[in-house]
Design a protein around this motif. Structure first.
Motif, PDB file in Angstrom:
ATOM      1  N   ALA A   2       0.799  -1.127   0.054  1.00 14.40           N
ATOM      2  CA  ALA A   2      -0.008   0.239  -0.036  1.00 14.40           C
ATOM      3  C   ALA A   2       0.836   1.269   0.165  1.00 14.40           C
ATOM      4  CB  ALA A   2      -0.760  -0.079   1.195  1.00 14.40           C
ATOM      5  N   LEU A  16      -7.408   3.786  -0.460  1.00 17.94           N
ATOM      6  CA  LEU A  16      -7.227   2.413  -0.857  1.00 17.94           C
ATOM      7  C   LEU A  16      -8.178   1.515  -0.040  1.00 17.94           C
ATOM      8  CD1 LEU A  16      -3.216   1.966  -0.860  1.00 17.94           C
ATOM      9  CD2 LEU A  16      -4.578   1.891  -2.831  1.00 17.94           C
ATOM     10  N   ALA A  18      -8.850  -2.236   1.553  1.00 14.41           N
ATOM     11  CA  ALA A  18      -8.518  -3.640   1.758  1.00 14.41           C
ATOM     12  C   ALA A  18      -9.649  -4.746   1.555  1.00 14.41           C
ATOM     13  CB  ALA A  18      -8.041  -3.924   3.244  1.00 14.41           C
ATOM     14  N   ALA A  32      -6.548  -2.373   7.644  1.00 12.43           N
ATOM     15  CA  ALA A  32      -7.316  -0.820   7.567  1.00 12.43           C
ATOM     16  C   ALA A  32      -7.327  -0.458   9.027  1.00 12.43           C
ATOM     17  CB  ALA A  32      -8.727  -1.247   6.993  1.00 12.43           C
ATOM     18  N   PHE A  39      -5.478   3.163   4.093  1.00  8.86           N
ATOM     19  CA  PHE A  39      -6.826   2.449   3.859  1.00  8.86           C
ATOM     20  C   PHE A  39      -7.906   3.133   4.320  1.00  8.86           C
ATOM     21  CE2 PHE A  39      -3.540  -0.976   3.965  1.00  8.86           C
ATOM     22  CZ  PHE A  39      -3.842  -1.442   2.674  1.00  8.86           C
ATOM     23  N   ALA A  42     -12.459  -1.163   4.040  1.00 12.30           N
ATOM     24  CA  ALA A  42     -12.110  -2.541   4.205  1.00 12.30           C
ATOM     25  C   ALA A  42     -13.482  -3.114   3.750  1.00 12.30           C
ATOM     26  CB  ALA A  42     -11.518  -3.059   5.559  1.00 12.30           C
TER      27      ALA A  42
END
Length: 165
Positions: A2, A16, A18, A32, A39, A42
């Motif tokens: 990441a 991002l 997960a 996360a 992140f 998630a």
């Protein structure tokens, strides 16, 4: 990985997500929760998010070889590192979570995800949790079925909405 995506300019902090299903829930939720700076979300599909309570699930003691025995202090310490329910209690910040559960799941009980959602709600983050519950689903919505396509569409729409804010 990441951090590399951020360093290379492929993504931005918090953009991002997960993704993990079943035992992949032992990774997606914890990364996360530990790194919400990376992140922002998630997605955990029928995932083990509370391994410290795995003995209370339908597979019970059969999970010991895979996850460890929460009754053994050394195992419990290791299991706590991948227990999203416990990590959410103390996380500095909580990412958004999309949790898929099936009420006919004979492997991962839906109450694990419900416990995670309750902890998030207790922290004041309940509005950041979506639970996609299917009364007829087992350990997944099924591969390449209409239900699976529907679940994926909901997940992607949720991510697009979340990350476009």
């Amino acid at each position: 990985c990441a951090q590399h995506l951020l360093d290379e300019g492929v993504s931005e902090p918090g953009k991002l997500a997960a993704l993990g299903g079943s035992a992949g829930g032992l990774i997606a939720g914890p990364v996360a929760l530990r790194r919400p700076d990376l992140f922002g979300a998630a997605i955990v599909e029928f995932g083990v998010v509370n391994p410290l309570r795995s003995l209370d699930g339908p597979n019970g003691a059969t999970q010991i070889d895979e996850f460890g025995d929460p009754g053994i202090p050394e195992d419990a310490l290791l299991m706590a590192t991948s227990d999203s329910v416990e990590l959410a209690r103390d996380a500095a910040d909580a990412p958004a979570m999309f949790l898929c559960v099936g009420f006919q799941d004979s492997r991962v009980p839906h109450w694990m995800s419900a416990r995670l959602a309750a902890v998030m709600a207790d922290r004041g983050c309940g509005d950041r949790v979506v639970i996609h519950a299917d009364a007829d689903a087992g350990h997944s919505c099924g591969f390449y079925t209409e239900d699976q396509r529907d679940a994926l569409a909901k997940q992607y729409a949720w991510l697009l909405d979340l990350f476009s804010e």
